[in-house]
Design an enzyme around this catalytic site. Structure first.
Site, mmCIF file in Angstrom:
data_model
loop_
_atom_site.group_PDB
_atom_site.id
_atom_site.type_symbol
_atom_site.label_atom_id
_atom_site.label_comp_id
_atom_site.label_asym_id
_atom_site.label_seq_id
_atom_site.Cartn_x
_atom_site.Cartn_y
_atom_site.Cartn_z
ATOM 1 N N GLU A 220 -10.067 -7.167 1.699
ATOM 2 C CA GLU A 220 -10.207 -7.935 2.936
ATOM 3 C C GLU A 220 -11.614 -8.486 3.107
ATOM 4 O O GLU A 220 -11.811 -9.620 3.533
ATOM 5 C CB GLU A 220 -9.834 -7.070 4.146
ATOM 6 C CG GLU A 220 -8.348 -6.879 4.346
ATOM 7 C CD GLU A 220 -7.734 -5.874 3.385
ATOM 8 O OE1 GLU A 220 -8.480 -5.207 2.644
ATOM 9 O OE2 GLU A 220 -6.498 -5.759 3.372
ATOM 10 N N HIS B 128 -1.014 2.389 10.739
ATOM 11 C CA HIS B 128 -0.511 1.019 10.689
ATOM 12 C C HIS B 128 0.034 0.553 12.031
ATOM 13 O O HIS B 128 0.902 -0.311 12.071
ATOM 14 C CB HIS B 128 0.582 0.907 9.614
ATOM 15 C CG HIS B 128 0.073 1.172 8.238
ATOM 16 N ND1 HIS B 128 -0.171 2.443 7.775
ATOM 17 C CD2 HIS B 128 -0.268 0.324 7.235
ATOM 18 C CE1 HIS B 128 -0.632 2.367 6.529
ATOM 19 N NE2 HIS B 128 -0.712 1.102 6.173
#
Lengths: 324, 496
Positions: free
Chosen positions: A60, A129
């Site tokens: 990322e 998550h």
């Protein structure tokens, strides 16, 4: 008028942007050959080719940095981070580079970058998550934070975000992708700076955004049956906050409940509550109430996850507790 | 020159409305004259003046709602002698002053013109005007507190500043610091004491406060229905609508075609309801304060009334129907006389100090038809004959129910008697009316099996109870007190 899913509306928005401006490209993990982790970009690789729909490595920090570089170089990148949970790996790029370069360069370099990411819980993805960290991003000056909660906003927010000369982060709540609604055939750009009244009412203002908007609307529907007129405000743009819309509603209703999927402490709901107190104190007839997620790592088990998240019944109860 | 102020007509009164002036500028008034009629949350009260002189100026118009202590009128030609009289009556005065400015009581000699006490918001400032010239203690707080209790006492600048801000009289404090120095904690503690519960903040929403301010409504008189009993918009709106519905004024929504709404002569049901709510709230606040502050203890004894009943029957044979006595009068008289034996039951608790009263003003709890209860005094009940007491009781109950009471009746009972016998209850354990220290309750007079001298008989009996302030007395004294009531009732000749 046709009925489309939130996912399809988002895809239409991407298609429009890619078609309208050749500087626009999409990059992120699995956005190309896999069609996007949430299938938002399904078919776009075939349509626009690998130059403009680019799969990235699982890094990322690197690909958000690449997006910042591309934006500085004149492109209009759309960077998809699979979920907000993974955006923490790119936080340095977002906070220290994207948000600050205009300032650090004395106004010479702006960063016209759009970052899209999924957020929120409700799908049994457990503690790593299921974050709702929108509130963290709203803390950062130099970026605009959007939370499309309707099909119309999913369709219309991307293009104006790309037109913004500065970084824009778009949060797409995971439970919304399959949500269907009617969309006018000529649907297009919407404004990205104001909040919207989604349900009118005179007795209490319920403020929500993203994934909690539907919770708030459902609560408002139930409250009508109880004889309580709840006005539901969709914040839409989380930074900068449209305080005026919120305050003008609270001045009429004298009560406010903020619904936020983030944890209560230091949440966006705290900011909204503070602004109401600052600007509408003498119109308040009760303390501002908040309905937030339980302050626990999100449980995996369905019944526990439901328990941890703001539910319709919680909102209704909060409204009644204010005496309305 | 003297000031006639809004009196405190009971510990629960913070403000009142002048509903009528019975004098005008230029009128000569004498001590004891009724000069004005004041409306409180509980009732309409005729207010007496305690100074003689000539009315110079009337400062508060009819209809104005002002805090206790507000100067209502000025008198001229009132000498200090008129102002500081009647040492015998001073205790009754203490009662009036007590609830709001307890510190005044410590002065010892208290001048008769009672109602000088300022509103609760500024208890300390009230010390100024109230202190009579003869007081040798208090002087205004000055940088060098000369003439303070301990000669040459020194207070640090920080302490002086704090005391001034909190309105605390430094010279009255015992220092807990080294060498008797007054510390911050001492001042803060004293400030807390003087503000007390009456200065409690009313829980209310910001909107309710704003509306109340816009309409000039006293929030403390608005019953709260919001979360945690807070006063919310709706509550204030209700009071506003009650207030505006009283006199004709209804908002003119149309134009010229608006016709006048006929004004009802009688207060509307809504107004009555509002008054009842206010009264309920006032009673609630006072009783809550009593239960919070007063360590009650309770005693109960059953008294054989056979000789009293027999005496009453004989006595009533000699009287025309209109002058017949009722048993509660005997109970009242017995209570009033019994305090002579146990004086600490009669008086006040001021600043944690028991102040027995030399006079006996028995408060009689009267329930009102509209709901609520009021306990005005029968003055010098111990000195009245039974016939006088009977007349006083009838008169008082009648006026209480009509809502026309005098200020002194409202404010100076030294002990209260409650009688729920007519409702059939056997015993009543009452809540003391602050700052009084005792309340005597009587239940129903009923025929009961009674063992006496080894024989079982049927006798009329009553259960007498005592609720007393443990700071002022102990159970032993309380027992003696109930015993004395019993003894007096055994020989009604005692009561004449």
């Amino acid at each position: 008028m046709s009925t489309v899913t939130y996912r399809e509306a988002m895809r239409q928005a991407l298609r429009e942007a890619l078609g309208r401006d050749e500087r626009v490209f999409l990059m992120g993990e699995d956005v190309g050959r896999y069609g996007g982790c949430y299938a938002v970009s399904l078919g776009l690789l075939e349509e626009f080719g690998p130059e403009r729909i680019r799969d990235t490595p699982l890094s990322e920090s690197a690909f958000v940095g690449a997006g910042i570089g591309a934006a500085l170089g004149g492109m209009r990148p759309i960077v998809e981070i699979m979920t907000v949970n993974f955006s923490l790996l790119a936080l340095d790029q977002i906070v220290n580079n994207a948000a600050t370069l205009l300032h650090m360069s004395g106004g010479q370099f702006n960063v016209p970058l759009v970052i899209r990411m999924t957020t929120g819980a409700g799908r049994q993805l457990a503690a790593q998550h299921s974050h709702s960290l929108e509130g963290w991003y709203t803390h950062i000056p130099g970026i605009r934070v959007l939370a499309p909660a309707t099909v119309e906003d999913a369709r219309g927010m991307l293009w104006p975000a790309l037109c913004d000369p500065d970084p824009v982060i778009i949060f797409e709540h995971g439970v919304l992708y399959n949500f269907e609604d009617e969309l006018p055939d000529d649907a297009g750009a919407v404004d990205i700076s104001t909040a919207a009244v989604r349900h009118p009412g005179d007795d209490v203002t319920i403020i929500a955004y993203g994934g909690t908007l539907r919770t708030a609307l459902e609560a408002a529907k139930q409250l009508v049956a109880d004889g309580v007129g709840a006005e539901v405000i969709d914040l839409r743009c989380l930074r900068p906050l449209d305080t005026a819309t919120v305050v003008s509603s609270v001045v009429r209703t004298h009560r406010a409940v903020v619904v936020d999927e983030g944890w209560r402490t230091g949440s966006l709901s705290a900011e909204v509550s503070a602004r109401i107190t600052e600007e509408a104190f003498y119109d308040l007839d009760a303390p501002v109430a908040r309905v937030c997620s339980a302050e626990v790592p999100m449980p995996y088990a369905k019944h526990l996850e439901d328990e941890a998240l703001p539910q319709v019944s919680d909102v209704v109860a909060a409204v009644h507790a204010l005496g309305s | 020159m003297g000031d006639f102020r809004m009196p405190s007509l009971g510990a629960d009164m913070d403000a009142g409305t002048v509903s009528e002036w019975l004098v005008k500028p230029g009128d000569e008034v004498h001590r004891g004259d009724i000069v004005a009629v004041v409306e409180t949350e509980k009732s309409t009260i005729e207010v007496e003046i305690f100074e003689s002189g000539v009315v110079d100026e009337i400062l508060v118009e009819v209809g104005q709602h002002v805090p206790v202590g507000t100067v209502l009128a000025r008198l001229i030609g009132t000498g200090p002698s008129a102002a500081h009289t009647a040492p015998g009556a001073s205790v009754a005065v203490a009662h009036e002053a007590a609830p709001n400015v307890p510190s005044v009581i410590e002065e010892g000699p208290i001048r008769r013109p009672v109602p000088t006490v300022a509103a609760t918001e500024a208890p300390a400032e009230a010390v100024g005007p109230v202190v009579p010239a003869m007081s040798e203690t208090r002087s205004a707080p000055s940088p060098a507190p000369a003439g303070a209790t301990g000669p040459g006492r020194v207070f640090s600048p920080v302490i002086r500043h704090l005391a001034e801000r909190l309105g605390v009289e430094l010279t009255s404090l015992d220092g807990s610091g080294p060498g008797g120095m007054v510390t911050r904690a001492d001042v803060e503690k004293a400030a807390k004491r003087t503000t007390g519960p009456s200065a409690r903040r009313v829980r209310s929403s910001p909107l309710a406060r704003r509306l109340a301010a816009e309409h000039g409504i006293d929030l403390s008189a608005v019953p709260g229905t919001g979360p945690g009993g807070s006063v919310v918009e709706h509550d204030v709106q209700l009071v506003v609508s009650l207030a505006t519905s009283e006199p004709a004024a209804r908002p003119a929504t149309g134009t010229e075609s608006v016709t006048k709404v006929p004004v009802a002569e009688e207060p509307t049901a809504a107004v009555v309801e509002g008054r009842q709510a206010a009264m309920r709230k006032a009673i609630g606040a006072l009783m809550a304060r009593s239960k919070r502050e007063i360590p009650h203890y309770y005693l109960s004894t059953t008294i054989d009334l056979s000789s009293a009943s027999a005496w009453l029957e004989r006595a009533n044979l000699e009287r025309p129907v209109s002058k017949r006595l009722v048993a509660p009068v005997l109970l009242l008289k017995a209570t009033a006389l019994a305090v002579a034996r146990v004086p600490e039951m009669n008086g006040f608790m001021v600043n944690d100090e028991s102040m027995p009263s030399e006079v006996v003003h028995v408060g009689v709890a009267v329930s009102l038809r509209t709901g609520g209860v009021i306990a005005p005094a029968i003055h010098n009940a111990d000195k009245l004959s039974l016939d006088e007491l009977m007349r006083a009781l009838k008169n008082l109950v009648g006026r209480a129910r009509k809502g026309v009471l005098r200020s002194s009746e409202m404010s100076d009972p030294t002990i209260t008697v409650t009688n729920l016998g007519d409702l059939g209850v056997e015993a009543v354990f009452g809540v003391i009316y602050p700052p009084q220290v005792a309340l005597v309750g009587f239940g129903r007079i009923a025929q009961r099996p009674w063992a006496s001298d080894g024989m079982l008989g049927v006798r009329p009996c009553v259960t007498a109870t005592l609720s007393a302030d443990h700071r002022a007395s102990d159970g032993h004294r309380g027992g003696l007190f109930l015993g004395e009531i019993d003894r007096l009732l055994q020989d009604p000749e005692n009561l004449r």
